[in-house]
Structures are given as structure tokens and as C-alpha cells.
Design an enzyme around this catalytic site. Structure first.
Site, PDB file in Angstrom:
ATOM      1  N   LYS A  42       5.854  13.968  72.394  1.00  0.00           N
ATOM      2  CA  LYS A  42       6.445  14.920  73.358  1.00  0.00           C
ATOM      3  C   LYS A  42       7.123  16.084  72.635  1.00  0.00           C
ATOM      4  O   LYS A  42       6.876  17.244  72.944  1.00  0.00           O
ATOM      5  CB  LYS A  42       7.467  14.198  74.239  1.00  0.00           C
ATOM      6  CG  LYS A  42       8.324  15.144  75.054  1.00  0.00           C
ATOM      7  CD  LYS A  42       9.393  14.439  75.853  1.00  0.00           C
ATOM      8  CE  LYS A  42      10.625  14.061  75.083  1.00  0.00           C
ATOM      9  NZ  LYS A  42      11.691  15.059  75.009  1.00  0.00           N
ATOM     10  N   ASN A  43       7.994  15.764  71.674  1.00  0.00           N
ATOM     11  CA  ASN A  43       8.794  16.825  71.056  1.00  0.00           C
ATOM     12  C   ASN A  43       7.942  17.791  70.239  1.00  0.00           C
ATOM     13  O   ASN A  43       8.289  18.960  70.101  1.00  0.00           O
ATOM     14  CB  ASN A  43       9.906  16.220  70.177  1.00  0.00           C
ATOM     15  CG  ASN A  43      11.014  15.617  71.029  1.00  0.00           C
ATOM     16  OD1 ASN A  43      11.045  15.818  72.250  1.00  0.00           O
ATOM     17  ND2 ASN A  43      11.910  14.879  70.401  1.00  0.00           N
ATOM     18  N   CYS A 136      23.936  18.603  77.711  1.00  0.00           N
ATOM     19  CA  CYS A 136      23.224  17.636  78.532  1.00  0.00           C
ATOM     20  C   CYS A 136      23.967  16.316  78.431  1.00  0.00           C
ATOM     21  O   CYS A 136      25.057  16.250  77.852  1.00  0.00           O
ATOM     22  CB  CYS A 136      21.756  17.523  78.120  1.00  0.00           C
ATOM     23  SG  CYS A 136      21.535  16.741  76.525  1.00  0.00           S
ATOM     24  N   ARG A 141      25.266  20.295  72.507  1.00  0.00           N
ATOM     25  CA  ARG A 141      24.011  20.864  72.042  1.00  0.00           C
ATOM     26  C   ARG A 141      24.032  22.388  71.858  1.00  0.00           C
ATOM     27  O   ARG A 141      23.383  23.137  72.589  1.00  0.00           O
ATOM     28  CB  ARG A 141      22.876  20.425  72.968  1.00  0.00           C
ATOM     29  CG  ARG A 141      22.927  18.928  73.219  1.00  0.00           C
ATOM     30  CD  ARG A 141      21.659  18.365  73.699  1.00  0.00           C
ATOM     31  NE  ARG A 141      20.633  18.370  72.702  1.00  0.00           N
ATOM     32  CZ  ARG A 141      19.461  17.769  72.849  1.00  0.00           C
ATOM     33  NH1 ARG A 141      19.198  17.122  73.955  1.00  0.00           N
ATOM     34  NH2 ARG A 141      18.554  17.816  71.911  1.00  0.00           N
ATOM     35  N   ASP A 327      17.194   9.170  68.427  1.00  0.00           N
ATOM     36  CA  ASP A 327      16.433   8.859  69.642  1.00  0.00           C
ATOM     37  C   ASP A 327      16.091   7.371  69.759  1.00  0.00           C
ATOM     38  O   ASP A 327      15.681   6.920  70.824  1.00  0.00           O
ATOM     39  CB  ASP A 327      15.139   9.695  69.697  1.00  0.00           C
ATOM     40  CG  ASP A 327      15.419  11.155  70.045  1.00  0.00           C
ATOM     41  OD1 ASP A 327      16.579  11.485  70.348  1.00  0.00           O
ATOM     42  OD2 ASP A 327      14.466  11.956  70.011  1.00  0.00           O
ATOM     43  N   ARG A 419      10.455  11.764  81.726  1.00  0.00           N
ATOM     44  CA  ARG A 419      10.399  12.964  80.883  1.00  0.00           C
ATOM     45  C   ARG A 419       9.719  12.652  79.555  1.00  0.00           C
ATOM     46  O   ARG A 419       9.132  13.538  78.941  1.00  0.00           O
ATOM     47  CB  ARG A 419      11.819  13.452  80.557  1.00  0.00           C
ATOM     48  CG  ARG A 419      12.604  13.883  81.744  1.00  0.00           C
ATOM     49  CD  ARG A 419      13.963  14.358  81.328  1.00  0.00           C
ATOM     50  NE  ARG A 419      13.794  15.599  80.574  1.00  0.00           N
ATOM     51  CZ  ARG A 419      14.714  16.534  80.475  1.00  0.00           C
ATOM     52  NH1 ARG A 419      15.866  16.379  81.064  1.00  0.00           N
ATOM     53  NH2 ARG A 419      14.481  17.622  79.788  1.00  0.00           N
TER      54      ARG A 419
HETATM   55  C1  UD1 Z   1      15.553  17.569  68.723  1.00  0.00           C
HETATM   56  C2  UD1 Z   1      14.795  16.634  69.626  1.00  0.00           C
HETATM   57  C3  UD1 Z   1      15.700  15.520  70.141  1.00  0.00           C
HETATM   58  C4  UD1 Z   1      16.382  14.804  68.975  1.00  0.00           C
HETATM   59  C5  UD1 Z   1      17.078  15.820  68.077  1.00  0.00           C
HETATM   60  C6  UD1 Z   1      17.687  15.199  66.828  1.00  0.00           C
HETATM   61  C7  UD1 Z   1      13.179  18.167  70.637  1.00  0.00           C
HETATM   62  C8  UD1 Z   1      12.670  18.815  71.857  1.00  0.00           C
HETATM   63  N1  UD1 Z   1      14.271  17.398  70.746  1.00  0.00           N
HETATM   64  O1  UD1 Z   1      16.557  18.210  69.506  1.00  0.00           O
HETATM   65  O2  UD1 Z   1      14.910  14.581  70.861  1.00  0.00           O
HETATM   66  O3  UD1 Z   1      17.332  13.898  69.478  1.00  0.00           O
HETATM   67  O4  UD1 Z   1      16.142  16.829  67.650  1.00  0.00           O
HETATM   68  O5  UD1 Z   1      16.703  14.538  66.104  1.00  0.00           O
HETATM   69  O6  UD1 Z   1      12.593  18.280  69.589  1.00  0.00           O
HETATM   70  N2  UD1 Z   1      23.440  21.533  65.980  1.00  0.00           N
HETATM   71  C9  UD1 Z   1      24.456  22.412  65.679  1.00  0.00           C
HETATM   72  N3  UD1 Z   1      24.215  23.747  65.836  1.00  0.00           N
HETATM   73  C10 UD1 Z   1      23.027  24.227  66.289  1.00  0.00           C
HETATM   74  C11 UD1 Z   1      21.984  23.318  66.596  1.00  0.00           C
HETATM   75  C12 UD1 Z   1      22.230  21.964  66.427  1.00  0.00           C
HETATM   76  O7  UD1 Z   1      25.542  22.014  65.288  1.00  0.00           O
HETATM   77  O8  UD1 Z   1      22.885  25.446  66.408  1.00  0.00           O
HETATM   78  C13 UD1 Z   1      23.684  20.084  65.803  1.00  0.00           C
HETATM   79  C14 UD1 Z   1      23.601  19.322  67.137  1.00  0.00           C
HETATM   80  O9  UD1 Z   1      24.837  19.374  67.829  1.00  0.00           O
HETATM   81  C15 UD1 Z   1      23.259  17.925  66.671  1.00  0.00           C
HETATM   82  C16 UD1 Z   1      22.365  18.176  65.455  1.00  0.00           C
HETATM   83  O10 UD1 Z   1      22.614  19.504  65.046  1.00  0.00           O
HETATM   84  O11 UD1 Z   1      24.417  17.263  66.233  1.00  0.00           O
HETATM   85  C17 UD1 Z   1      20.890  17.977  65.723  1.00  0.00           C
HETATM   86  O12 UD1 Z   1      20.484  18.865  66.742  1.00  0.00           O
HETATM   87  P1  UD1 Z   1      19.033  19.522  66.737  1.00  0.00           P
HETATM   88  O13 UD1 Z   1      18.288  19.073  65.531  1.00  0.00           O
HETATM   89  O14 UD1 Z   1      19.166  20.985  66.966  1.00  0.00           O
HETATM   90  O15 UD1 Z   1      18.383  18.848  68.017  1.00  0.00           O
HETATM   91  P2  UD1 Z   1      17.290  19.503  68.962  1.00  0.00           P
HETATM   92  O16 UD1 Z   1      16.353  20.341  68.171  1.00  0.00           O
HETATM   93  O17 UD1 Z   1      17.959  20.107  70.130  1.00  0.00           O
END
Ligand code: UD1
Length: 449
Positions: A42-43, A136, A141, A327, A419
Site C-alpha cells: 500500500k505505502n 491522525c 505527524r 506499523d 484502508r
Molecule cells: C510512513 C508510512 C507509515 C509509517 C511511517 C513510519 C506511508 C504512506 N506511511 O509515514 O505507514 O508508519 O512511514 O515508518 O508511507 N517527522 C518529523 N518531521 C517531519 C516528518 C516526520 O518529525 O517533517 C517524524 C514523525 O513525527 C515520526 C517520524 O518522523 O516520528 C516518521 O515519520 P515519517 O517517516 O514521515 O512517516 P510517514 O512518511 O508519514
């Protein structure tokens, strides 16, 4: 064949409408056997779909799972002028007619990953207006790293009234390659910036990039489209921008989280089951923990066969790849709730991702919380109960617990489950589980006078 569509998130129910509230009814205590088939990731698929915005040609993606999140991303691309058609497990995506660089709030709000469209939109159109997705169930996030990186590529970014507006100044409206150091290795930010940099002028280097397999999959598609990307899967990714990208035919990798969930289904029911296809390197930390708990695993080149009997406690801490994936923390906790001894589970990625603890406790799990750490003392039997899935993976954890529990477990919150898991109950039932999707009593119709 069909255009991908989901009910509009703006649709609201009136007191006169029939409102189905489906739930899963699980009769626990059965062993599983045979094989469980893993769908496409999915991701990965979500971000590969966004990459179609980078070209006027058609992209054919194979192995795309039929999930509500995929349909929502299809709707997002449609709202921007793109065309998405499904043929079996393949999607044909065409971004020739992209004419809108403003993403609707309802869609970004319903599918956080659609925010990642900001990178390719900006690269292709020279401007993008995308609402902030907000938090969420599992945490706040932030998207700070996405925004910081786009600025480093020359975009002017403002955030007002909850909307991120990014514009590339200058006559050509083309981003310029640059050096980006990410303060944390965000998966989504790495992907957004790779897509933005693919059409930028010159070289971009992303330091402290995410190492997740989905990032490597995106690099695979971009390269198939004619992009110049090196180093995906390492902390330093280099992208040399090109003038244009072309169409491609590309297969999505198997879903490592679905595969992990299936292996846990086998383990929690103390079964002997094959799960395929699996790329073991994508699940390294999870397989190690399963073996540490006492499971036997055998890889035959395509799939993994798991055998489980008596299981012991193990400790785990969630981390970015190649560490233990956040996850699978909730699903693994369900397993450890039935393993002998006390396991210590620490959630380090998302601040609110332990809501399943209270639901597992309702099923007889012995869990004590301290901050972001759960101390799980295995019990000999969980007992079936009505429970609520609070997010996608927490819902999967409830299903796993239900498979092992004595009696009937009803799991609500299927809007989360659907989802990320394609036909979960159908697949598990074919392996010997007894799960029925039913409407919650009293929810078949709510007619106001
Ligand atoms: C993706 C996955 C999600 C998974 C996550 C972590 C998708 C669609 N979703 O989410 O299923 O749980 O990776 O493996 O691919 N962070 C910051 N600043 C930012 C962005 C992120 O501090 O600008 C932090 C977040 O709060 C979190 C960590 O980084 O603690 C990981 O987040 P991120 O890797 O960005 O997750 P997603 O890409 O949203």
C-alpha cells in the site's frame, strides 16, 4: 476495467439514510494452515501513483492492492486532472491533462499520503497548493521536513490558513537542485523530495534519507521513467534532474506489513503456514524477533513458512528501517500477550500509538504502561470481547488477538482496516479462520421520525 472511485469524503449521512456499521465477528481458537497470499505494498503504491504527476505519458503500475486508500489517491489525482483506470491488479495512470495544482482539503484530510503530491506537482507545474494534512489517531505527524526540503530546492513556501502554498520563482518555474539534510529520516519527506528533484535543474543530494524499501521502490519507478537516481536505500540519495520523464510499466513490491501481519497470524494461532511472496530483507528485524520468540522460519525463495508452538517473551523497540517497524508494533503486541514471560515493547516513532493496549486488556491481556513503554505479561488464553480498532494497525492487532482468543471477538473500526488490508477476512478464512463481516446490531437503518 473501471475508473477508480470512492464515496466522496464530503458526503454526510442524514437521519433518513441507511448507515451500515460493519464489524468482524471472529470465532477464535482455530489453527491456520496452507498459504496466505501477500498483496502489493500500500505505502509504495500510494507514492508511485503520485509520481505519475511527473509525466504526460502513461504509467502502468502492476500489483496494486484494492484498498480504500488507493481509491482515495486515485480520487486525488482525478481532482488534479489526472486519469486513473484499474484493470485487475494493475492501474493505468495518465497525467497528460493535469491542469490544477490545488489539492482539495477533504482528500488530503482523508488520506495523509496525498500530501506527498506537493513534490511532483511543484516540479511539473511550478506551483502547488496543498492543505496541511494535520494529525491522525497515531500522532501529530508534522511535514516540516517536506517543506524545508522544497525550500532548499528553490521553492518559496508559505503556510497560511492551514494551506501550504509553494511556488517556483523565475521564468522557467523550474526547481534547482540543492543539498538537503533531513533532521529525521522521514519516509514521506524523502519520497516527496526525490520526486521534486527528479525534474529539477542540476543535482540534489538528500542526506539522512529514509532507508525504507518503499523509498527504494520509488527510485525503481523513477529510474524506469528516465530519472537519474543513485543511493536509494542508503542514507545519501543523489538525484540529477532531467528535462522530462516518460511512461513506464512497473510492479509494486509485496507489502511487508501485510506479510508481517500474516506471519503473526500464524504465530498467534500456533500454526504451520506459508506466507508469499515475501522479501525477507524487508522484514529483517521482525523475522529476528519471531525467531527469538521461538518460531521456526524457512524461506523457499518466494515465500516464508512459519511454525510456532511454545512461544516466549521478547523485547522490542520501534525504529526507522532497518529497525523494527512501528506499523507492526500493535500486531506484535497481540502475539506477545500470549507468549510466556514479560515482554517490554517501546514505541519510539509515533507518540499516540499504544491505544490498542486498552482494547487488548479488555480481552484479558496483562499489560502495564509506563510512558511509551508497555510491559506485556503473557497469559495462557485471551478471551473474546467486543473491541474497537483505533487505527489501521491497531485494528489488525485486534483481529490477530481475536484469532487466538476463546469465544467470539467483534472488531469495530473496519474503516481503518479496509484502508490497508485487502480482503483480510477472506484470506484468513481460506486458511482456516472463522471470520464473518456483519453489520453491528441496530445499525442497519436509523430512521428519524
Ligand atoms: C510512513 C508510512 C507509515 C509509517 C511511517 C513510519 C506511508 C504512506 N506511511 O509515514 O505507514 O508508519 O512511514 O515508518 O508511507 N517527522 C518529523 N518531521 C517531519 C516528518 C516526520 O518529525 O517533517 C517524524 C514523525 O513525527 C515520526 C517520524 O518522523 O516520528 C516518521 O515519520 P515519517 O517517516 O514521515 O512517516 P510517514 O512518511 O508519514
Amino acid at each position: 476495467m473501471g475508473l477508480i472511485a470512492v464515496p466522496s469524503p464530503t458526503q454526510t449521512s442524514t437521519p433518513f439514510q441507511t448507515t451500515a456499521n460493519p464489524q468482524l465477528e471472529i470465532r477464535g481458537g482455530r489453527r491456520l494452515s496452507g498459504e496466505l497470499e501477500v498483496s502489493g505494498a500500500k505505502n509504495s503504491a500510494l507514492v508511485l501513483m503520485a509520481a505519475c504527476l511527473l509525466t504526460r505519458d502513461t504509467i502502468r503500475l502492476r500489483n496494486v492492492p484494492p484498498l480504500t486508500d488507493i481509491a482515495a489517491m486515485g480520487e486525488m489525482l482525478g481532482s488534479l486532472g489526472g486519469r486513473v483506470v484499474r484493470h485487475g491488479d494493475a492501474l493505468e495512470l495518465n497525467g497528460d491533462a493535469i491542469n490544477n495544482s490545488t489539492a482539495p482539503y477533504e482528500l488530503v484530510n482523508s488520506l495523509r499520503a496525498s500530501f506527498f503530491c506537493i513534490g511532483p506537482l511543484l516540479a511539473r507545474m511550478g506551483m502547488a497548493k496543498v492543505p496541511l494534512p494535520g494529525g491522525c489517531q497515531i500522532g501529530t505527524r508534522p511535514v516540516v521536513e517536506h517543506v524545508k526540503g522544497l525550500k532548499a530546492l528553490g521553492a518559496q513556501v508559505t503556510i497560511e490558513h492551514g494551506v501550504v502554498t509553494a511556488v517556483v520563482p523565475g521564468r522557467g518555474h523550474r526547481l534547482t537542485g540543492g543539498r538537503i539534510h533531513m533532521d529525521c529520516p522521514s519516509v514521506g519527506a524523502t519520497e516527496t523530495l526525490m520526486m521534486a528533484a527528479a525534474l529539477a535543474d542540476g543535482e540534489t543530494v538528500i542526506d539522512n534519507a529514509a532507508l525504507e524499501p518503499e523509498v527504494v521502490d520509488l527510485a525503481g519507478l523513477l529510474i524506469a521513467m528516465g530519472a537519474k537516481v543513485r543511493g536509494a536505500g542508503t542514507p545519501t540519495i543523489t538525484i540529477v534532474g532531467v528535462d522530462r520523464l516518460h511512461g513506464a510499466d512497473y510492479a509494486v513490491i509485496p507489502d511487508r506489513i501485510e506479510a508481517g501481519t500474516f506471519l503473526l497470524a500464524a504465530a498467534i494461532t500456533r500454526s504451520h503456514l506459508r506466507v508469499a511472496p515475501v522479501i525477507p530483507e524487508h522484514l529483517g528485524a521482525v523475522l529476528t524477533k519471531l525467531e527469538e520468540a521461538g518460531c521456526t522460519l524457512e524461506h523457499d525463495g518466494i515465500g516464508l513458512t512459519l511454525k510456532a508452538d511454545h512461544l516466549n517473551a521478547v523485547d522490542l523497540r520501534t525504529q526507522p528501517f532497518p529497525g523494527f517497524p512501528t506499523d507492526l508494533q500493535a500486531p506484535f503486541m497481540s502475539l506477545l500477550a500470549t507468549a510466556k514471560g514479560t515482554s517490554v515493547i517501546t514505541e519510539n516513532i509515533f507518540e499516540n500509538r499504544l491505544q490498542h493496549v486498552a482494547e487488548l486488556q479488555r480481552m484479558g491481556a496483562a499489560i502495564r504502561m509506563q510512558g511509551n513503554t508497555a510491559f506485556v505479561e503473557g497469559v495462557s488464553r485471551l478471551s473474546g470481547a467486543p473491541v474497537q480498532g483505533t487505527d489501521l494497525r491497531a485494528s489488525a492487532a485486534m483481529v490477530l488477538a481475536g484469532l487466538a482468543a476463546e469465544g467470539i471477538t467483534t472488531v469495530r473500526g473496519l474503516e481503518f482496516l479496509d484502508r490497508g488490508y485487502a480482503n483480510l477476512e477472506g484470506k484468513l478464512n481460506a486458511a482456516g479462520a472463522c471470520i464473518e463481516r456483519v453489520n453491528a446490531p441496530g445499525s442497519s437503518a436509523s430512521i428519524a421520525a
